[in-house]
Design a protein around this motif. Sequence first.
Motif, PDB file in Angstrom:
ATOM      1  N   VAL A   1      16.722  12.034  -2.843  1.00 19.55           N
ATOM      2  CA  VAL A   1      15.534  11.345  -2.546  1.00 19.55           C
ATOM      3  C   VAL A   1      14.333  12.285  -2.419  1.00 19.55           C
ATOM      4  CG1 VAL A   1      16.640   9.365  -1.569  1.00 19.55           C
ATOM      5  CG2 VAL A   1      15.624  10.982  -0.072  1.00 19.55           C
ATOM      6  N   SER A   2      13.185  12.074  -2.661  1.00 19.58           N
ATOM      7  CA  SER A   2      11.844  13.030  -2.454  1.00 19.58           C
ATOM      8  C   SER A   2      11.163  12.244  -1.233  1.00 19.58           C
ATOM      9  CB  SER A   2      11.144  12.933  -3.577  1.00 19.58           C
ATOM     10  OG  SER A   2      12.032  13.417  -4.678  1.00 19.58           O
ATOM     11  N   ALA A   3      11.460  11.262  -0.490  1.00 19.60           N
ATOM     12  CA  ALA A   3      10.566  10.667   0.619  1.00 19.60           C
ATOM     13  C   ALA A   3      11.485   9.578   1.404  1.00 19.60           C
ATOM     14  CB  ALA A   3       9.425   9.868  -0.217  1.00 19.60           C
ATOM     15  N   VAL A   4      11.211   9.479   2.545  1.00 21.72           N
ATOM     16  CA  VAL A   4      11.994   8.996   3.595  1.00 21.72           C
ATOM     17  C   VAL A   4      11.147   7.809   4.305  1.00 21.72           C
ATOM     18  CG1 VAL A   4      13.131   9.032   5.802  1.00 21.72           C
ATOM     19  CG2 VAL A   4      13.682  10.398   4.075  1.00 21.72           C
ATOM     20  N   LEU A   5      11.263   6.666   4.373  1.00 28.32           N
ATOM     21  CA  LEU A   5      10.497   5.826   4.629  1.00 28.32           C
ATOM     22  C   LEU A   5      10.923   5.343   6.164  1.00 28.32           C
ATOM     23  CD1 LEU A   5       7.831   4.640   3.327  1.00 28.32           C
ATOM     24  CD2 LEU A   5       9.710   5.473   1.684  1.00 28.32           C
ATOM     25  N   LEU A   6      10.125   5.260   7.113  1.00 24.83           N
ATOM     26  CA  LEU A   6      10.582   5.266   8.443  1.00 24.83           C
ATOM     27  C   LEU A   6      10.107   3.702   8.902  1.00 24.83           C
ATOM     28  CD1 LEU A   6      10.059   8.531  10.242  1.00 24.83           C
ATOM     29  CD2 LEU A   6      12.272   7.807   9.285  1.00 24.83           C
ATOM     30  N   PHE A   7      10.882   2.818   9.157  1.00 29.70           N
ATOM     31  CA  PHE A   7      10.303   1.425   9.555  1.00 29.70           C
ATOM     32  C   PHE A   7      11.086   0.752  10.551  1.00 29.70           C
ATOM     33  CE2 PHE A   7       9.756   0.476   4.922  1.00 29.70           C
ATOM     34  CZ  PHE A   7       8.225   1.293   4.745  1.00 29.70           C
ATOM     35  N   PRO A   8      11.131   1.557  11.722  1.00 32.75           N
ATOM     36  CA  PRO A   8      11.676   1.030  12.933  1.00 32.75           C
ATOM     37  C   PRO A   8      10.816   0.052  13.722  1.00 32.75           C
ATOM     38  CG  PRO A   8      10.346   2.977  13.643  1.00 32.75           C
ATOM     39  CD  PRO A   8      10.380   2.736  12.135  1.00 32.75           C
ATOM     40  N   ASP A   9      11.740  -0.936  14.430  1.00 33.22           N
ATOM     41  CA  ASP A   9      11.017  -1.814  15.293  1.00 33.22           C
ATOM     42  C   ASP A   9      10.533  -1.123  16.638  1.00 33.22           C
ATOM     43  OD1 ASP A   9      13.242  -1.784  16.883  1.00 33.22           O
ATOM     44  OD2 ASP A   9      13.998  -3.830  16.680  1.00 33.22           O
ATOM     45  N   VAL A  10       9.973  -1.885  17.430  1.00 29.56           N
ATOM     46  CA  VAL A  10       9.468  -1.060  18.612  1.00 29.56           C
ATOM     47  C   VAL A  10      10.420  -0.612  19.469  1.00 29.56           C
ATOM     48  CG1 VAL A  10       7.165  -2.688  18.661  1.00 29.56           C
ATOM     49  CG2 VAL A  10       9.284  -3.535  19.890  1.00 29.56           C
ATOM     50  N   ASN A  11      11.589  -1.187  19.464  1.00 31.19           N
ATOM     51  CA  ASN A  11      12.504  -0.586  20.344  1.00 31.19           C
ATOM     52  C   ASN A  11      13.483   0.493  19.765  1.00 31.19           C
ATOM     53  OD1 ASN A  11      12.446  -2.641  22.407  1.00 31.19           O
ATOM     54  ND2 ASN A  11      13.278  -4.245  20.937  1.00 31.19           N
ATOM     55  N   LEU A  12      13.098   1.172  18.588  1.00 34.80           N
ATOM     56  CA  LEU A  12      13.996   2.024  18.028  1.00 34.80           C
ATOM     57  C   LEU A  12      13.050   3.123  17.341  1.00 34.80           C
ATOM     58  CD1 LEU A  12      16.594  -0.323  15.781  1.00 34.80           C
ATOM     59  CD2 LEU A  12      17.060   1.356  17.894  1.00 34.80           C
ATOM     60  N   THR A  13      11.885   3.325  17.883  1.00 33.91           N
ATOM     61  CA  THR A  13      11.045   4.614  17.442  1.00 33.91           C
ATOM     62  C   THR A  13      11.693   5.812  17.675  1.00 33.91           C
ATOM     63  OG1 THR A  13       9.835   4.102  19.654  1.00 33.91           O
ATOM     64  CG2 THR A  13       8.859   3.041  17.786  1.00 33.91           C
ATOM     65  N   THR A  14      12.366   5.866  18.917  1.00 33.35           N
ATOM     66  CA  THR A  14      13.142   7.263  19.301  1.00 33.35           C
ATOM     67  C   THR A  14      14.006   7.430  18.381  1.00 33.35           C
ATOM     68  OG1 THR A  14      12.601   7.006  21.819  1.00 33.35           O
ATOM     69  CG2 THR A  14      14.572   8.403  20.851  1.00 33.35           C
TER      70      THR A  14
ATOM     71  N   LYS B   1       0.898  -1.089  -0.126  1.00 28.59           N
ATOM     72  CA  LYS B   1      -0.020   0.086   0.013  1.00 28.59           C
ATOM     73  C   LYS B   1       0.873   1.269  -0.182  1.00 28.59           C
ATOM     74  CE  LYS B   1      -4.502   1.773   1.248  1.00 28.59           C
ATOM     75  NZ  LYS B   1      -5.652   1.185   1.692  1.00 28.59           N
ATOM     76  N   LEU B   2       1.868   1.259   0.750  1.00 23.68           N
ATOM     77  CA  LEU B   2       2.778   2.295   0.838  1.00 23.68           C
ATOM     78  C   LEU B   2       3.687   2.572  -0.457  1.00 23.68           C
ATOM     79  CD1 LEU B   2       4.251   2.202   4.478  1.00 23.68           C
ATOM     80  CD2 LEU B   2       2.801   3.930   3.586  1.00 23.68           C
ATOM     81  N   ALA B   3       4.060   1.466  -1.060  1.00 20.36           N
ATOM     82  CA  ALA B   3       4.731   1.582  -2.331  1.00 20.36           C
ATOM     83  C   ALA B   3       3.859   2.074  -3.479  1.00 20.36           C
ATOM     84  CB  ALA B   3       5.140   0.032  -2.603  1.00 20.36           C
ATOM     85  N   TYR B   4       2.638   1.639  -3.482  1.00 18.45           N
ATOM     86  CA  TYR B   4       1.746   2.047  -4.761  1.00 18.45           C
ATOM     87  C   TYR B   4       1.543   3.710  -4.440  1.00 18.45           C
ATOM     88  CZ  TYR B   4       0.706  -1.974  -7.455  1.00 18.45           C
ATOM     89  OH  TYR B   4       1.010  -3.053  -8.367  1.00 18.45           O
ATOM     90  N   TYR B   5       1.224   4.094  -3.033  1.00 15.64           N
ATOM     91  CA  TYR B   5       0.986   5.432  -2.964  1.00 15.64           C
ATOM     92  C   TYR B   5       1.882   6.332  -3.226  1.00 15.64           C
ATOM     93  CZ  TYR B   5      -1.144   9.519  -0.577  1.00 15.64           C
ATOM     94  OH  TYR B   5      -1.633  10.874  -0.117  1.00 15.64           O
ATOM     95  N   THR B   6       3.131   6.068  -2.370  1.00 14.85           N
ATOM     96  CA  THR B   6       4.374   6.960  -2.752  1.00 14.85           C
ATOM     97  C   THR B   6       4.538   6.937  -4.494  1.00 14.85           C
ATOM     98  OG1 THR B   6       5.353   5.863  -0.837  1.00 14.85           O
ATOM     99  CG2 THR B   6       6.930   6.941  -2.424  1.00 14.85           C
ATOM    100  N   LYS B   7       4.382   5.830  -5.140  1.00 16.24           N
ATOM    101  CA  LYS B   7       4.751   5.891  -6.834  1.00 16.24           C
ATOM    102  C   LYS B   7       3.813   6.565  -7.403  1.00 16.24           C
ATOM    103  CE  LYS B   7       7.589   5.115  -9.931  1.00 16.24           C
ATOM    104  NZ  LYS B   7       6.782   5.854 -11.157  1.00 16.24           N
TER     105      LYS B   7
END
Length: 529
Positions: A350-363, A282-288
Amino acid sequence: MNQKPLNNQWRCVGPGSKGITHAEIVINEEEKCYICEGENEHRTNNLSLFRKPSILIAVMAGVAALISGVHGLLTLFNPLVISPVISPEWYSSGDRVLFKEKSNTDRDSGVKAFRDGDYAKAQAFFEKAVESDRKKRHTEPELQVYLNNAKARQAGSTLMLAAVLPVDNREDQAKEMLRGIADAQTQFNDSGGANGRLLEVLIANDANDSKRAASIAQKLTDNSAVLGVIGHNASSASEAGLKKYEKANPPLAMISPTSTSNTLVSKVFFRTVPSDKESGKKLAYYTKKNLHIDKVAIFYNPNDTTYSTSLQKAFESNFQQIGGQVVRKVSLSKPNLNAENEVKSLSGQVSAVLLFPDVNLTTEAIQIAKANFKLKGQRPQLLGGDVLYNLDTLNEGGTALEGLILSVPWFAGEENTKKFADKASERWGGQISWRTATAFDASHALIKALSGKHPTRANVLQNLRSIYLTPTKTSGKPVEFSKMGDICRVPVLVKVIGKEFQILPVSEKSRGVYQEHHNHIANAASNCN
């Protein structure tokens, strides 16, 4: 029957007061068995055993054997090797408190009565505790579950489901899940249950720890009364538990409301949350297709294979298939991560940054967002996964998160979810999360599956494969599973607007283009039974 005691502990194999025969476990001396509620018949004789010379000699021999690497002490009183001690503090149907941050005298009195087998007295105390909480407009879901269980025990033989939650290290998320479970249990029991039997929920605390999750899963499979499992929370914990559930005889069905990893595949696994595959797509299609962005960077944790990497791979694969390019992938887990330097190095690339942290790296992910916010001129668009979908993220990120777009499993503001969201919010005294909704759906799916005349693990598992729940029975959307056990439901895109999450405005969906890839995903996800 109860076995001979160890020092300050005893062994139990059932059947206890619940009539359940189970694998041997070790229990603290003063505790009842958490599975069958058997009691230590030898409690008063423990000391006298060790006054006998023959026993003393055996103990000394056992110590010597242990020093030499032999399991001497484990076999002194039983030729079979004893199973590892499983902490009873990890489990409760009402006989102990798992969520301990608040004091409550009525709750504690109810727990004692429940432990003593006086369920009418336990019910009275739990009712007082729940009523007191409601006056404060903040009800603890643990109390509601224990109240329901006390009522169920009085009605006779119960139907049992286990709820495995991360109480120790993700207490807020554990409560979010338990709210949905408690609501589903209350609805079922208040309507009379099935064939005169009410639902009992056994809560287990795995702390999102894989080793503990595996131990708990083994104990749940050993307990023949458990007909299904709601949980686990983290994908890594679910993965550990699945290995036990699928090997059980008969296998034990599990529905996770929160585990999204694409690596979770099993004949006994179901989930009421869209997988990372669907969220990444969903994120890939929306971004592109909608944002018309061709080049992106991804910040993730390569060491977390069950969520962060799973989502990263799903996005990257789909983005590349439709002509996009991932220019750079950056580890959020590397030592001395310098957010500003990392973001500046991407300038113009780049024109977009994707943030995919796990629960321990949200900060760390939020630090990237803050560094991005400091950039002058046109900033890269921020997008991310559901791990960032919570109030803590908004509070920590502040204005730096304005415009952030997330793919999430469920949103309270949609037309078909609003009724459930409003009712649950009133019930629990505050805004509810997607975990409450998906846990509610998971609970109702298992309840439906065990509501036949003679429920067994085998027919519960079989029934889940053909389950269908209408939106009036769920958190607002139908519940149906694909052949792989995935929920036939697509993720929702939300955006941070004015320091709160809002459904992505229709004006930003470019209707035609958005609908095209939305239908593509919906058709794929709806490949159900």
